[in-house]
Design an enzyme around this catalytic site. Structure first.
Site, PDB file in Angstrom:
ATOM      1  N   SER A  10       0.855  -1.212   0.047  1.00  0.00           N
ATOM      2  CA  SER A  10      -0.185  -0.025  -0.197  1.00  0.00           C
ATOM      3  C   SER A  10       0.878   0.999   0.076  1.00  0.00           C
ATOM      4  CB  SER A  10      -0.981  -0.202   1.308  1.00  0.00           C
ATOM      5  OG  SER A  10       0.164   0.267   2.290  1.00  0.00           O
ATOM      6  N   HIS A  12       1.403   3.078   2.447  1.00  0.00           N
ATOM      7  CA  HIS A  12       2.134   3.056   3.630  1.00  0.00           C
ATOM      8  C   HIS A  12       3.209   2.150   3.678  1.00  0.00           C
ATOM      9  CE1 HIS A  12       3.280   3.314   8.040  1.00  0.00           C
ATOM     10  NE2 HIS A  12       2.916   2.223   8.285  1.00  0.00           N
ATOM     11  N   ASP A  32       0.880  -9.823   0.030  1.00  0.00           N
ATOM     12  CA  ASP A  32      -0.283  -9.053   0.211  1.00  0.00           C
ATOM     13  C   ASP A  32      -1.244 -10.048  -0.440  1.00  0.00           C
ATOM     14  OD1 ASP A  32      -1.272  -6.017   0.137  1.00  0.00           O
ATOM     15  OD2 ASP A  32      -2.641  -7.216  -0.895  1.00  0.00           O
ATOM     16  N   ASP A  33      -2.387 -10.101   0.129  1.00  0.00           N
ATOM     17  CA  ASP A  33      -3.698 -10.978  -0.115  1.00  0.00           C
ATOM     18  C   ASP A  33      -4.184 -10.753  -1.333  1.00  0.00           C
ATOM     19  OD1 ASP A  33      -2.773 -12.615   2.001  1.00  0.00           O
ATOM     20  OD2 ASP A  33      -4.121 -11.865   3.368  1.00  0.00           O
ATOM     21  N   GLY A  64      -2.498   0.073   7.770  1.00  0.00           N
ATOM     22  CA  GLY A  64      -2.968   1.302   8.689  1.00  0.00           C
ATOM     23  C   GLY A  64      -4.099   0.563   9.587  1.00  0.00           C
ATOM     24  N   HIS A 131       7.365  15.372  25.416  1.00  0.00           N
ATOM     25  CA  HIS A 131       8.087  14.823  26.659  1.00  0.00           C
ATOM     26  C   HIS A 131       7.157  13.902  27.416  1.00  0.00           C
ATOM     27  CE1 HIS A 131       6.465  17.619  29.785  1.00  0.00           C
ATOM     28  NE2 HIS A 131       6.308  18.442  28.537  1.00  0.00           N
ATOM     29  N   HIS A 140      -1.500   5.340  15.964  1.00  0.00           N
ATOM     30  CA  HIS A 140      -1.201   5.826  14.740  1.00  0.00           C
ATOM     31  C   HIS A 140      -1.481   7.484  15.303  1.00  0.00           C
ATOM     32  CE1 HIS A 140      -1.589   6.396  10.231  1.00  0.00           C
ATOM     33  NE2 HIS A 140      -0.505   7.295  10.575  1.00  0.00           N
TER      34      HIS A 140
END
Length: 201
Positions: A10, A12, A32-33, A64, A131, A140
């Site tokens: 993809s 990403h 990949d399927d 993702g 921090h 994500h």
């Protein structure tokens, strides 16, 4: 030869492959399927997801959807595949932070001192985690999103592109924070939150 197998051909996946190339992986292949996909960018798709367990390579999940990402990463861990942490050379990452297995930190991202990032996280392009934040597993932080200091983000949460999370807040698990949203108070119930200030949709 240092080889990385990436699950998920993809956009990403292209980003992950670019980072891996910069980190010295000599060969990069995809799994990949979708039978109609032969390449991801310039990299070949050599099999379906389950074929990665037959490959003598490091393995990475570039998907993702956090539920799918967690399921596949946990399967890789059960099968004792080597799963790296990938940090783009241009990212600014403090020396004392913790990064979990299978996490990727993209170009221009900043993670400041005292932060803890769980496994299978995506800290995306030009985002920041300040921090002492705790970012739990499979979160994500999208492109250009900013998380201020001392924030805790629960697992499987997605912080949308350009969103801002103010300091000293807690966001529970399984949330979707919409693009450009501003989180000004704790979020204690899973769901979709949009707007300024962010409210449940």
């Amino acid at each position: 030869m240092k080889t990385l197998g990436i699950i998920g051909a993809s956009g990403h996946g292209k980003v992950v492959a670019d980072i891996a190339k910069k980190l010295g992986y000599e060969e990069i292949v995809f799994f990949d399927d979708n039978p109609e996909v032969d390449y991801c960018g310039t990299y070949p798709v050599v099999g379906v997801t389950q074929n990665i367990f037959e490959c003598n390579c490091h393995a990475f999940v570039a998907i993702g959807n956090p539920m799918v990402r967690s399921r596949l990463l946990e399967q890789l861990e059960r099968e004792e595949k080597d799963v790296p942490v990938l940090v783009h050379p241009s990212a600014v990452v403090a020396e004392d932070i913790q990064l979990g297995t299978g996490t990727v930190v993209a170009a221009g991202a900043v993670i400041n001192p005292g932060a803890r990032i769980g496994k299978g996280c995506i800290i995306n392009t030009c985002s920041s985690v300040d921090h002492d934040c705790i970012v739990e597993d499979y979160v994500h932080v999208s492109v250009g999103a900013h998380v201020a200091g001392t924030v805790q983000i629960g697992h499987h949460t997605w912080i949308g592109a350009g969103a801002t999370v103010s300091n000293n807040l807690n966001i529970c698990a399984n949330c979707m924070i919409g693009a450009g949203a501003v989180v000004c108070k704790d979020i204690v119930e899973g769901g979709n939150y949009i707007g300024v200030p962010a409210k449940k949709k």
